[in-house]
Enzyme design. Structure first.
Site, PDB file in Angstrom:
ATOM      1  N   LYS A  80       4.580   4.639   2.239  1.00  0.00           N
ATOM      2  CA  LYS A  80       3.448   4.572   1.438  1.00  0.00           C
ATOM      3  C   LYS A  80       2.861   5.880   2.934  1.00  0.00           C
ATOM      4  O   LYS A  80       2.774   6.106   3.553  1.00  0.00           O
ATOM      5  CB  LYS A  80       2.878   3.138   2.176  1.00  0.00           C
ATOM      6  CG  LYS A  80       1.843   2.684   2.263  1.00  0.00           C
ATOM      7  CD  LYS A  80       1.773   1.004   2.456  1.00  0.00           C
ATOM      8  CE  LYS A  80      -0.191   1.103   1.918  1.00  0.00           C
ATOM      9  NZ  LYS A  80       0.279  -0.234   2.742  1.00  0.00           N
ATOM     10  N   SER A 155      -1.540  -3.003  -1.034  1.00  0.00           N
ATOM     11  CA  SER A 155      -2.071  -1.383  -0.622  1.00  0.00           C
ATOM     12  C   SER A 155      -1.215  -0.348  -1.213  1.00  0.00           C
ATOM     13  O   SER A 155      -0.960   1.177  -1.344  1.00  0.00           O
ATOM     14  CB  SER A 155      -2.636  -1.546   0.143  1.00  0.00           C
ATOM     15  OG  SER A 155      -2.255  -1.540   1.530  1.00  0.00           O
ATOM     16  N   SER A 179      -0.076  -6.726   1.349  1.00  0.00           N
ATOM     17  CA  SER A 179       0.109  -5.250   0.873  1.00  0.00           C
ATOM     18  C   SER A 179       1.253  -4.797   0.591  1.00  0.00           C
ATOM     19  O   SER A 179       1.899  -4.351  -0.196  1.00  0.00           O
ATOM     20  CB  SER A 179      -0.637  -4.080   2.077  1.00  0.00           C
ATOM     21  OG  SER A 179      -1.673  -4.850   2.009  1.00  0.00           O
TER      22      SER A 179
END
Length: 487
Positions: A80, A155, A179
């Site tokens: 990420k 996310s 997330s």
């Protein structure tokens, strides 16, 4: 499409070690898959192609000389875009960090590299990791490989989409309110949120002027993959103390009780504080419970006695608001502007954020005390069960939604009802950030429209490997990863 791109991390590592395939061949297969599909998915936003090719060639040369770098020798991975990666930009999808290039890896990244893995690239996420969609102001929105009209979640949405579409075998994401788990659910892959502080978050804070490591509680790093075996392998490589974040304790061997599935004990629920789920979601989780009971398991529909879900969400908000506000001025300003525009909603999360942003130390300590009490209730409840089966969200993924404020989205549907955007998004996940409980998301079914539906499997704090062992037994009932059509 090469079969290599849908082999598991463990399978790829074994094949490279045994030299039945080269690291270069594995990498090129993934680069080809990225070239074919990433343009429409927009899952990988920074591709470190040149360095990855060089590293794969070095990996093959090392093996030819009998040198093994580690258990992931030559296997590609993605992270990420909030984890520091030495020499590769880390943007947080935030314009002031658009050109930031770290000098040091985050601990989780360094540990995978030290295990022989090769960084392939960075994955898409929302600005500052705020939101259940992955629509970046720098890179645009990520799309769901099951249907491009739908979000892959947030996310860690780009990472889950990349793993589901065969662009990457292993992703490292972060999870503050769901997330990792929400994108895994939306994209039909496996995701794991470890026990709080089991994995160091060093190198995963935004490098902003005046900023310190903002969140001291509840935020964790964990893997997304296509099998439970890979989640276990990923966790085993990134967990434990690092000399950078001192709240991470030494990993203690867990008392493993290997026994057949029929001897396991499962609680299950489809109700967190009266927040509804779709009929499809309720039906597939109930079917799983019935199947487990038919197999001989002890199964009971129940929630922790005296656990107040509304209070839990508000306490979650209070702690987040205080910690962000105390330590990170730019994030505080952003948080306050969003919360003040959203305060009229009356949602427990926003009320907690408003209280937390007021920076009252007394309120902060009170919130931590409430948290401790809720942890105690959850741990007492979980002591009677091997796992608790829960929804991940009220339904499968939703179509892309436009928002001016990351905290204010349009209401989301639950059959013939509508829920506020954030109530829908985090009610079934943020609870376990508050309690610090480990939770794994597993693919379970498909909706009538062909979208993935996952199940959240929760365990006791610090019993992560036990939980993954139970989850691996469950796979025989829930089913293995299935590739989205067209990939």
């Amino acid at each position: 499409m090469s079969d290599l791109v849908f082999q598991s991390t463990s399978q790829l590592a074994k094949a490279i070690r045994e030299r039945s395939v080269s690291a270069r061949e594995v990498l090129e297969a993934h680069l080809s898959q990225i070239a074919q599909h990433n343009r429409v998915l927009n899952a990988i936003v920074t591709l470190d192609e040149e360095q990855a090719i060089s590293k794969a060639s070095q990996a093959d040369a090392a093996l030819a000389q009998g040198e093994l770098w580690g258990p992931l020798h030559g296997v590609p991975f993605t992270v990420k875009d909030l984890f520091d990666t030495a020499g590769v930009r880390t943007t947080w999808s935030y314009r002031p960090l658009a050109n930031y290039i770290p000098q040091q890896d985050a601990t989780a990244v360094a540990r995978l590299r030290n295990a022989g893995a090769i960084l392939l690239g960075k994955t898409n996420m929302p600005q500052l990791a705020i939101g259940p969609q992955s629509d970046s102001p720098l890179f645009g929105r990520a799309n769901n490989p099951w249907n491009l009209k739908y979000t892959p979640g947030g996310s860690t949405g780009g990472g889950a989409a990349a793993v589901a579409a065969g662009l990457s075998p292993l992703e490292i994401g972060s999870d503050l309110g769901g997330s990792i788990r929400l994108p895994a659910h939306f994209c039909g892959v496996f995701g794991f949120k470890p026990t709080e502080h089991r994995v160091s978050m060093a190198g995963a804070s935004p490098r902003l002027k005046g900023a310190k490591r903002s969140l001291q509680h509840m935020r964790v790093a964990g893997p997304i993959a296509r099998s439970i075996e890979d989640l276990r392998l990923g966790l085993s490589l990134i967990e434990g103390p690092d000399g950078r974040q001192w709240s991470v304790p030494p990993v203690v061997a867990e008392p493993m009780q290997e026994r057949p599935l029929r001897e396991c004990r499962f609680a299950w629920t489809d109700n967190f504080g009266g927040i509804p789920v779709t009929a499809e979601t309720r039906a597939v989780i109930e079917k799983l419970a019935v199947t487990l009971e038919q197999l001989g398991c002890r199964v009971e529909r129940c929630n922790p006695p005296d656990f107040n879900f509304t209070e839990a969400l508000q306490t979650f908000g209070e702690i987040c608001g205080t910690e962000i506000g105390m330590t990170t001025p730019p994030l505080k300003r952003l948080l306050l502007s969003m919360v003040l525009r959203a305060r009229s909603s009356g949602e427990p999360l926003f009320q907690g954020l408003i209280k937390g942003a007021a920076l009252s130390m007394r309120r902060y300590v009170e919130a931590l005390e409430k948290r401790d009490a809720l942890i105690a209730i959850m741990e007492q409840f979980m002591s009677d069960w091997d796992a608790w089966l829960c929804p991940v969200a009220p339904g499968p993924t939703f179509t892309h939604r436009q928002m001016r404020n990351p905290l204010l989205g349009e209401p989301l549907e639950v059959d013939d009802q509508k829920l506020p955007y954030w109530v829908w998004s985090i009610t079934y996940t943020a609870v376990f950030n508050l309690t610090g409980s480990p939770a794994v998301v597993m693919p379970l079914a498909r909706s009538q429209t062909g979208l993935p539906i996952g199940v959240q499997v929760v365990g006791r704090r610090w019993r992560d490997m036990q939980l993954l062992s139970v989850a691996e037994k469950l796979v025989g009932v829930t089913g293995f990863f299935q590739c989205p059509p067209g990939y």
